[in-house]
Design a protein around this motif. Structure first.
Motif, short mmCIF file in Angstrom:
data_model
loop_
_atom_site.label_atom_id
_atom_site.label_comp_id
_atom_site.label_asym_id
_atom_site.label_seq_id
_atom_site.Cartn_x
_atom_site.Cartn_y
_atom_site.Cartn_z
N GLN A 6 0.63 -1.24 -0.03
CA GLN A 6 0.06 0.21 0.10
C GLN A 6 0.92 1.37 -0.04
OE1 GLN A 6 -2.23 0.65 3.63
NE2 GLN A 6 -3.29 2.43 2.79
N LEU A 7 0.60 2.12 -0.88
CA LEU A 7 1.51 3.46 -1.06
C LEU A 7 1.01 4.36 0.17
CD1 LEU A 7 1.75 3.95 -4.86
CD2 LEU A 7 3.54 3.46 -3.51
N PRO A 8 1.78 5.09 0.85
CA PRO A 8 1.03 5.93 1.66
C PRO A 8 0.42 6.94 1.13
CG PRO A 8 3.61 6.24 1.44
CD PRO A 8 3.16 5.04 0.70
N TRP A 47 -4.62 7.80 6.75
CA TRP A 47 -2.94 7.66 6.50
C TRP A 47 -2.65 6.27 7.01
CZ3 TRP A 47 -0.16 12.55 8.70
CH2 TRP A 47 -0.47 13.77 7.80
N ILE A 48 -3.15 5.98 8.21
CA ILE A 48 -2.93 4.56 8.63
C ILE A 48 -4.11 3.70 8.86
CG2 ILE A 48 -1.95 3.24 10.96
CD1 ILE A 48 0.18 5.23 9.67
N THR A 49 -4.07 2.29 8.36
CA THR A 49 -5.15 1.37 8.43
C THR A 49 -5.32 1.01 10.15
OG1 THR A 49 -3.63 -0.70 8.38
CG2 THR A 49 -4.62 0.41 6.15
N ASP A 50 -6.51 0.37 10.21
CA ASP A 50 -7.09 0.03 11.63
C ASP A 50 -6.22 -0.91 12.04
OD1 ASP A 50 -8.85 0.79 13.62
OD2 ASP A 50 -9.68 -1.28 13.49
N VAL A 78 5.30 2.49 9.74
CA VAL A 78 4.49 1.71 9.07
C VAL A 78 4.98 1.81 7.47
CG1 VAL A 78 2.12 1.50 8.01
CG2 VAL A 78 2.54 1.59 10.87
N HIS A 79 5.16 3.15 7.08
CA HIS A 79 5.33 3.41 5.66
C HIS A 79 6.77 4.00 5.60
CE1 HIS A 79 0.86 3.51 5.27
NE2 HIS A 79 1.22 2.64 4.37
#
Length: 389
Positions: A6-8, A47-50, A78-79
């Motif tokens: 997943q691209l940020p 920006w961040i997934t759960d 994360v990214h």
């Protein structure tokens, strides 16, 4: 530089600026700060997934050190990996560190900060309302209607209220219980070694603590041990600090230590930044810098070293179940800490009214900014404190 899957949706500097803002304006301690991160980065900005957030919260709860700082470091990772983790962590801690150093200077220069009591009278009560709402949102989002997670949540809530501390092994036990009940134990052999190695790593600090060393080295060793051994929220570090700073080393007296904790509560950012204020009173600016670095370096390492394994194995059913269990335990302990703090901050009818009004306002006006609430509560404190005392 990104995860590959997943691209940020944001640049590294956007994350750094967000963490600077949170460190400068985020009142309410670890409970509120982890809630703000979920609201801002998962719900609003996406920006961040759960799932990444839950992994970060679980890792922060498993490892020793201040909860909110570790979650901030993980979300930076994360990214943008180690660079993102490093810059996010520094940005989160720096504003409050500069504030407590300035307050330390004023405290030493003017012989105490009597106005702190007046400010904390209103702000302390408002903070209870803010963190109660954060705990409510986290509970609704992460526990849902799951009966097993509710059982773990309630157990940790009760244990936290009764013991007034966070019992580290119960977080791990909660993860293991959900994992064993919901997924076959295939991951244990692969992940156990890393956890065991990390748990053993800080033992060298205990051995070094007995050496005859200079004051700054003693400060570094003591606060490094505090960062390496204390689990959960920044508030969990307070009893450990009291034992070492007041009783063992006699660096501060009782009143100075209580004032140091009050400074942490009325400044934004992580509560554990009180170590900067304490370090300043012991040995000036160099003491503040050494105390802060020594406290945060272990939590930084305990986040970035296991983080790649969390990212690599985090989608396996066994790991998901383990993370769910620890997350439920963490949120139960967070909610319990709201009750523990409320006992200390809500001391009479006006403080109870302030807390209830804050809850009502945040319930009614979802976009109400917490710094505005804090300023209003401080003004209320200035008006009401002289009347009540």
């Amino acid at each position: 530089m990104t995860d590959g899957y997943q691209l940020p949706r944001y640049s590294l500097w956007q994350m750094v600026l967000y963490m600077l803002r949170l460190g400068a304006l985020g009142f309410g301690g670890p409970v509120a700060l982890v809630g703000y991160m979920h609201r801002d980065l998962v719900e609003d900005r996406k920006w961040i997934t759960d799932s990444d957030y839950k992994e970060g919260l679980a890792l922060a709860q498993m490892a020793p050190g201040p909860l909110a700082a570790q979650l901030g470091i993980y979300l930076g990772f994360v990214h943008y990996r180690v660079l993102g983790a490093t810059l996010a962590g520094l940005a989160f801690v720096l504003p409050s560190f500069l504030m407590v150093v300035a307050l330390g200077w004023a405290y030493a220069r003017f012989g105490g900060l009597s106005w702190m009591q007046v400010v904390f009278y209103g702000v302390g009560a408002a903070v209870i309302g803010i963190i109660a709402m954060s705990a409510k949102k986290l509970t609704q989002k992460s526990i849902g209607k799951d009966k097993l997670l509710w059982a773990i949540y309630l157990l940790l809530l009760v244990v936290t209220v009764v013991t007034e501390s966070e019992v580290g092994w119960l977080f791990l036990a909660s993860g293991v219980v959900v994992w064993l009940l919901r997924a076959p134990p295939k991951w244990l052999a692969r992940g156990g070694v890393h956890a065991a190695a990390l748990i053993q790593a800080p033992m060298t600090g205990a051995w070094l603590g007995s050496m005859d060393t200079s004051l700054l080295t003693q400060i570094g060793l003591f606060f490094g041990k505090a960062g390496a051994f204390v689990f959960g929220s920044g508030l969990a570090i307070v009893p450990f600090l009291y034992g070492g700073v007041v009783q063992q080393h006699h660096w501060l007296n009782e009143k100075q230590f209580v004032d140091a904790v009050a400074v942490a509560m009325i400044t934004p950012g992580p509560v554990v930044i009180t170590v900067g204020f304490i370090g300043y009173l012991i040995a000036g600016l160099s003491g503040a810098a050494v105390a802060a670095l020594a406290t945060f370096i272990p939590c930084y390492l305990f986040t970035i070293i296991p983080a790649p394994y969390f990212k690599k194995y985090g989608k396996l059913p066994g790991v998901v179940a383990f993370v769910d269990g620890i997350t439920a335990a963490a949120i139960g302990a967070i909610t319990g800490s709201v009750i523990v703090l409320a006992r200390r901050s809500i001391v009479d009818i006006p403080t109870a009214v302030i807390a209830v009004v804050v809850v009502a306002l945040l319930w009614r006006f979802k976009k109400l900014q917490e710094p505005m609430v804090i300023v209003a509560a401080a003004v209320a404190g200035f008006i009401l404190y002289p009347v009540m005392h």
